[in-house]
Structure formats: structure tokens, C-alpha cells
Design an enzyme around this catalytic site. Structure first.
Site, PDB file in Angstrom:
ATOM      1  N   GLY A  24       0.836  -1.209   0.000  1.00 13.43           N
ATOM      2  CA  GLY A  24       0.000   0.000   0.000  1.00 13.43           C
ATOM      3  C   GLY A  24       0.864   1.249   0.000  1.00 13.43           C
ATOM      4  O   GLY A  24       1.817   1.344   0.771  1.00 13.43           O
ATOM      5  N   ARG A  38      19.164  10.950  -4.054  1.00 12.00           N
ATOM      6  CA  ARG A  38      20.121  12.046  -3.877  1.00 12.00           C
ATOM      7  C   ARG A  38      21.272  11.668  -2.941  1.00 12.00           C
ATOM      8  O   ARG A  38      22.410  12.096  -3.136  1.00 12.00           O
ATOM      9  CB  ARG A  38      19.393  13.295  -3.391  1.00 12.00           C
ATOM     10  N   ARG A  85       0.873  -5.138  -5.173  1.00 13.59           N
ATOM     11  CA  ARG A  85       0.944  -6.297  -4.270  1.00 13.59           C
ATOM     12  C   ARG A  85       1.137  -7.488  -5.200  1.00 13.59           C
ATOM     13  O   ARG A  85       0.186  -7.943  -5.827  1.00 13.59           O
ATOM     14  CB  ARG A  85      -0.347  -6.421  -3.458  1.00 13.59           C
ATOM     15  N   SER A  86       2.384  -7.939  -5.323  1.00 11.96           N
ATOM     16  CA  SER A  86       2.722  -8.916  -6.359  1.00 11.96           C
ATOM     17  C   SER A  86       2.534 -10.362  -5.911  1.00 11.96           C
ATOM     18  O   SER A  86       3.191 -10.822  -4.968  1.00 11.96           O
ATOM     19  CB  SER A  86       4.179  -8.709  -6.800  1.00 11.96           C
ATOM     20  N   GLY A 115       5.850  -2.274   3.701  1.00 13.30           N
ATOM     21  CA  GLY A 115       5.454  -2.821   4.998  1.00 13.30           C
ATOM     22  C   GLY A 115       5.902  -4.263   5.168  1.00 13.30           C
ATOM     23  O   GLY A 115       6.810  -4.735   4.467  1.00 13.30           O
ATOM     24  N   ASP A 116       5.249  -4.996   6.056  1.00 16.19           N
ATOM     25  CA  ASP A 116       5.740  -6.336   6.408  1.00 16.19           C
ATOM     26  C   ASP A 116       5.735  -7.316   5.230  1.00 16.19           C
ATOM     27  O   ASP A 116       6.688  -8.081   5.053  1.00 16.19           O
ATOM     28  CB  ASP A 116       4.988  -6.905   7.616  1.00 16.19           C
ATOM     29  N   GLY A 117       4.697  -7.266   4.389  1.00 15.60           N
ATOM     30  CA  GLY A 117       4.646  -8.175   3.238  1.00 15.60           C
ATOM     31  C   GLY A 117       5.820  -7.906   2.299  1.00 15.60           C
ATOM     32  O   GLY A 117       6.465  -8.841   1.788  1.00 15.60           O
ATOM     33  N   THR A 139       4.354   2.431   5.526  1.00 15.61           N
ATOM     34  CA  THR A 139       2.962   1.963   5.567  1.00 15.61           C
ATOM     35  C   THR A 139       2.206   2.865   6.523  1.00 15.61           C
ATOM     36  O   THR A 139       2.743   3.245   7.576  1.00 15.61           O
ATOM     37  CB  THR A 139       2.850   0.494   6.045  1.00 15.61           C
ATOM     38  N   ASP A 141      -0.033   1.960   8.377  1.00 20.88           N
ATOM     39  CA  ASP A 141      -0.526   1.154   9.506  1.00 20.88           C
ATOM     40  C   ASP A 141       0.321   1.245  10.780  1.00 20.88           C
ATOM     41  O   ASP A 141      -0.146   0.879  11.859  1.00 20.88           O
ATOM     42  CB  ASP A 141      -0.627  -0.323   9.101  1.00 20.88           C
ATOM     43  N   ASP A 143       2.638  -0.648  11.886  1.00 22.80           N
ATOM     44  CA  ASP A 143       2.617  -1.943  12.583  1.00 22.80           C
ATOM     45  C   ASP A 143       3.921  -2.726  12.473  1.00 22.80           C
ATOM     46  O   ASP A 143       3.915  -3.956  12.544  1.00 22.80           O
ATOM     47  CB  ASP A 143       1.453  -2.791  12.056  1.00 22.80           C
ATOM     48  N   ARG A 168     -17.654  15.565  14.009  1.00 20.84           N
ATOM     49  CA  ARG A 168     -18.092  16.016  15.332  1.00 20.84           C
ATOM     50  C   ARG A 168     -19.076  17.186  15.214  1.00 20.84           C
ATOM     51  O   ARG A 168     -20.076  17.265  15.934  1.00 20.84           O
ATOM     52  CB  ARG A 168     -16.905  16.436  16.188  1.00 20.84           C
ATOM     53  N   ARG A 185      -5.995  -3.132   8.964  1.00 20.50           N
ATOM     54  CA  ARG A 185      -6.533  -4.484   8.796  1.00 20.50           C
ATOM     55  C   ARG A 185      -6.233  -5.350  10.012  1.00 20.50           C
ATOM     56  O   ARG A 185      -7.071  -6.088  10.484  1.00 20.50           O
ATOM     57  CB  ARG A 185      -5.918  -5.108   7.547  1.00 20.50           C
ATOM     58  N   ALA A 200     -12.648  11.027  20.707  1.00 21.76           N
ATOM     59  CA  ALA A 200     -13.734  10.053  20.519  1.00 21.76           C
ATOM     60  C   ALA A 200     -14.160   9.465  21.869  1.00 21.76           C
ATOM     61  O   ALA A 200     -13.417   9.516  22.852  1.00 21.76           O
ATOM     62  CB  ALA A 200     -13.273   8.947  19.588  1.00 21.76           C
ATOM     63  N   HIS A 266      -9.724   4.934   1.606  1.00 15.49           N
ATOM     64  CA  HIS A 266      -8.437   5.275   0.994  1.00 15.49           C
ATOM     65  C   HIS A 266      -8.110   6.759   1.015  1.00 15.49           C
ATOM     66  O   HIS A 266      -6.990   7.136   0.654  1.00 15.49           O
ATOM     67  CB  HIS A 266      -8.377   4.733  -0.436  1.00 15.49           C
ATOM     68  N   ARG A 269      -4.948   7.315   2.653  1.00 20.82           N
ATOM     69  CA  ARG A 269      -3.671   6.932   2.043  1.00 20.82           C
ATOM     70  C   ARG A 269      -3.056   8.057   1.201  1.00 20.82           C
ATOM     71  O   ARG A 269      -1.862   8.019   0.882  1.00 20.82           O
ATOM     72  CB  ARG A 269      -3.862   5.684   1.188  1.00 20.82           C
TER      73      ARG A 269
HETATM   74  O1  F6P Z   1      -1.344  -0.157   3.337  1.00 21.42           O
HETATM   75  C1  F6P Z   1      -2.032  -0.536   4.455  1.00 21.42           C
HETATM   76  C2  F6P Z   1      -3.516  -0.514   4.150  1.00 21.42           C
HETATM   77  O2  F6P Z   1      -3.938   0.803   3.839  1.00 21.42           O
HETATM   78  C3  F6P Z   1      -4.351  -1.089   5.267  1.00 21.42           C
HETATM   79  O3  F6P Z   1      -4.613  -0.169   6.304  1.00 21.42           O
HETATM   80  C4  F6P Z   1      -5.577  -1.531   4.525  1.00 21.42           C
HETATM   81  O4  F6P Z   1      -6.218  -2.566   5.194  1.00 21.42           O
HETATM   82  C5  F6P Z   1      -5.012  -2.016   3.214  1.00 21.42           C
HETATM   83  O5  F6P Z   1      -3.791  -1.339   3.036  1.00 21.42           O
HETATM   84  C6  F6P Z   1      -5.893  -1.778   2.020  1.00 21.42           C
HETATM   85  O6  F6P Z   1      -5.239  -2.312   0.907  1.00 21.42           O
HETATM   86  P1  F6P Z   1      -5.703  -2.104  -0.604  1.00 21.42           P
HETATM   87  O7  F6P Z   1      -5.383  -0.693  -0.988  1.00 21.42           O
HETATM   88  O8  F6P Z   1      -4.911  -3.089  -1.370  1.00 21.42           O
HETATM   89  O9  F6P Z   1      -7.177  -2.346  -0.625  1.00 21.42           O
END
Ligand code: F6P
Length: 336
Positions: A24, A38, A85-86, A115-117, A139, A141, A143, A168, A185, A200, A266, A269
Site C-alpha cells: 500500500g 540524492r 501487491r505482487s 510494509g511487512d509483506g 505503511t 498502519d 505496525d 463532530r 486491517r 472520541a 483510501h 492513504r
Molecule cells: O497499506 C495498508 C492498508 O492501507 C491497510 O490499512 C488496509 O487494510 C489495506 O492497506 C488496504 O489495501 P488495498 O489498498 O490493497 O485495498
């Protein structure tokens, strides 16, 4: 520009590297690409950009980059290299093709921003080849362990926060409860931070089981205490489901309380990276190049307590970075 130091003269082996963004996209990825290019250029190291992450690597979509190629991207969201995401890269066969491309282009080191993947993929690639890999945590997230914050998290939380502030206004005008879904996720960082900063009443995160009856009770209690509105932030990966599912399950028990649902999706993002994400990107992009020149392999560079640290790549996903109980408790105390 004259090189600051010549890697060959200094006995280093890395003379050509590549950079890619994967998974992502996250605000700050462009700033990190710019920093890698650079920083390498300043040290006399050749850099290639890989388009569309590992997918592009398999397809040989590499292109030489210069300091000018990355002009004017620092403030832009998304990633100028594209991402993916390959599926193909998850197979040994796919990785073999990717390695073939790297060898053909004489690339000795690869910076992976993701990220982790993406890091799991990078780890496998390095084990199956002579190419060194260094990760930059990218990422929204937040995480990954091995860093206080990942690139894009700060911007994403600020985006969610702006939306929560707007919600609000309308929630208070109509004395409503709102279920607001944020991304995450398997991680509640965006949820927890935007809930605390947005004032909140409740936050539902994947790290903590959700009790629907208790939630209904607390929403009623909030109004009974004199609150004019009630904001429930729901991380998309909560065990009770997303905001629509939670609202559906809660709805029956919310007699007398008008409620609505908003999914931010999104929107979180995109957008220009915050100051924090730009500075983090600058530091980590540069640190990734330094790490490759130092002969490092299979590590991630991250910022902890304002210092740059190197963490074995594998640890970044095996040591899970959960939202701290202390902050969940703080959230509960302040939501009165
Ligand atoms: O990159 C992390 C993330 O934004 C997560 O928070 C979310 O669950 C996921 O990617 C959504 O992925 P995609 O854009 O592939 O639907």
C-alpha cells in the site's frame, strides 16, 4: 555534483543500487525515494528506480535515476515509482526472474520501501541471491517493530483527524452517535491515535475483543452523562467487523439514539506528507543508502527515540508492534 566520497576508493563493494516501493502506498514514499536517489548520487553510487514494485522488477521495469529525476516530488502523496501487491513474487520462480533482472543490471543493493509483506519478499530475495536488501518502513498502519513510526502514519492520522473533527460538528448538531471506520486491517494504531486526538468516546481495535452489549451500554451512558454526541472510531480489522457491521449489531440496542456510519477508506492513504513524514523520509532514505555502503543486508532502518537504528528485517514482522494497553487505558479515562 562532486561525489562526497568514492565507494571504490573506500573499499566498499556497492556501486549500483535500486529502489522500489511496494504494498500500500503511503504519504512520504516520494520523499524517501528522493532521499535515496540524492544520497546515493552524493556518494557517487548509481541508482535505478524500479516501477510498480516487485511486479515491475520481474518485468524488468528499471530505469536509471538522477538527482533531477526526483525533483518536485517531495511534497506529493502516492509514489512516483508506483506500487503493487505482487502475487508472482511470492513464488520462487517469480523471485528467480526478479533476481535475473537485478543481476543483468549489475545491481548489488536494493532499498525496499514498504510494509511487512514487502519485507518478507525482500528477505527471501536476499537469501536467494547476492543482492543486499535494506528496508525503509513505509505503511500508514504503523505496525512494524524496529521504529517508533512508519512513513505515512502521521499524515494518515492527521487526515483521519480532520474528518473526525468535521463529523463532530454534525454529530453535535443532531445529538447523534457516529461509527467512523479508519484503516488498519490487523492493527489499531490509526484508530487509537485518531480516537485520542479526536476526542472520541470509544475506539474499537483488532488488538482488543469487542463486546457489543458493553458498547451499547457505554453509548447510552455517554448521552446520560450529558454528552451531545458520541464518536466511535472503528479500525477496519476489529473482531466485530467494520463500522457498518458494528453499527448493525449495535443498532437494535440503541433505541432513542440516532446514529450514522462513515467509512474514511483510501482518503487516508493520499495527500501531501506532513512535516514529520518528510523529515522521517529524508533521514531513513539516506540511512538506507549508508547501510548498504556499510555492507549491511536484510535489515530495516527506523527511527527510535530520534536516533536511526538498524533492525534485522525478520524482526520487523515477527515482533508484532501492538497498540499499547497504556494508551487504550488513557483513551478510556479521557472519554468521559
Ligand atoms: O497499506 C495498508 C492498508 O492501507 C491497510 O490499512 C488496509 O487494510 C489495506 O492497506 C488496504 O489495501 P488495498 O489498498 O490493497 O485495498
Amino acid at each position: 555534483m562532486a561525489p562526497l566520497d568514492d565507494p571504490r576508493q573506500m573499499g566498499r563493494i556497492v556501486q549500483r543500487i535500486a529502489v522500489l516501493t511496494s504494498g500500500g502506498d503511503a504519504p512520504g514514499m516520494n520523499a524517501a525515494i528522493r532521499a535515496v536517489v540524492r544520497s546515493a548520487d552524493a556518494r557517487g553510487v548509481d541508482v535505478y528506480g524500479v516501477y510498480r514494485g516487485y511486479e515491475g522488477l520481474i518485468d524488468g521495469r528499471l530505469s536509471h535515476m538522477s538527482a533531477r529525476t526526483v525533483s518536485g516530488i517531495l511534497h506529493q502523496g502516492g509514489t512516483m515509482l508506483g506500487s503493487a501487491r505482487s502475487k508472482r513474487f511470492r513464488s520462487t520462480e517469480g523471485r528467480k526472474e526478479a533476481i535475473r533482472e537485478l543481476v543483468e543490471h549489475e545491481i548489488e543493493g536494493l532499498v525496499v520501501i514498504g510494509g511487512d509483506g514487502s519485507f518478507r519478499g525482500a528477505d527471501a530475495l536476499s537469501r536467494e541471491s547476492d543482492v543486499a536488501v535494506v528496508g525503509v518502513p513505509g505503511t500508514i498502519d504503523n505496525d512494524l517493530s524496529g521504529c517508533d513510526y512508519t512513513l505515512g502514519f502521521d499524515t494518515a492520522v492527521n487526515t483521519a483527524l480532520e474528518a473526525i473533527d468535521r463529523i463532530r460538528d454534525t454529530a453535535a448538531s443532531h445529538q447523534r452517535a457516529f461509527f467512523i471506520e479508519v484503516m488498519g486491517r490487523s492493527s489499531g494504531w490509526i484508530g487509537l491515535y485518531s480516537a485520542i486526538a479526536g476526542g472520541a468516546t470509544e475506539v474499537l481495535v483488532p488488538e482488543r475483543p469487542t463486546d457489543i452489549e458493553e458498547l451499547q451500554r457505554r453509548i447510552h451512558e455517554a448521552f446520560a452523562m450529558g454528552k451531545q454526541y458520541c464518536l466511535v472510531v472503528v479500525a477496519e480489522g476489529d473482531d466485530a467487523g467494520g463500522a457498518f457491521s458494528v453499527a448493525d449489531r449495535c443498532g437494535v440496542g440503541l433505541a432513542g439514539v440516532s446514529h450514522r456510519v462513515t467509512t474514511l477508506g483510501h482518503v487516508q492513504r493520499g495527500g501531501a506528507p506532513s512535516m514529520r513524514d518528510r523529515i522521517l523520509a529524508a533521514r531513513l532514505g539516506d540511512a538506507a543508502v549508508t547501510a548498504l555502503l556499510d555492507g549491511e543486508d536484510r535489515i530495516m532502518v527506523g527511527e527510535i527515540n530520534r536516533g536511526v537504528v538498524r533492525t534485522p528485517l525478520e524482526q520487523t514482522w515477527t515482533h508484532i508492534d501492538r497498540t499499547p494497553q497504556e494508551l487504550l487505558d488513557l483513551m478510556d479515562r479521557l472519554a468521559r
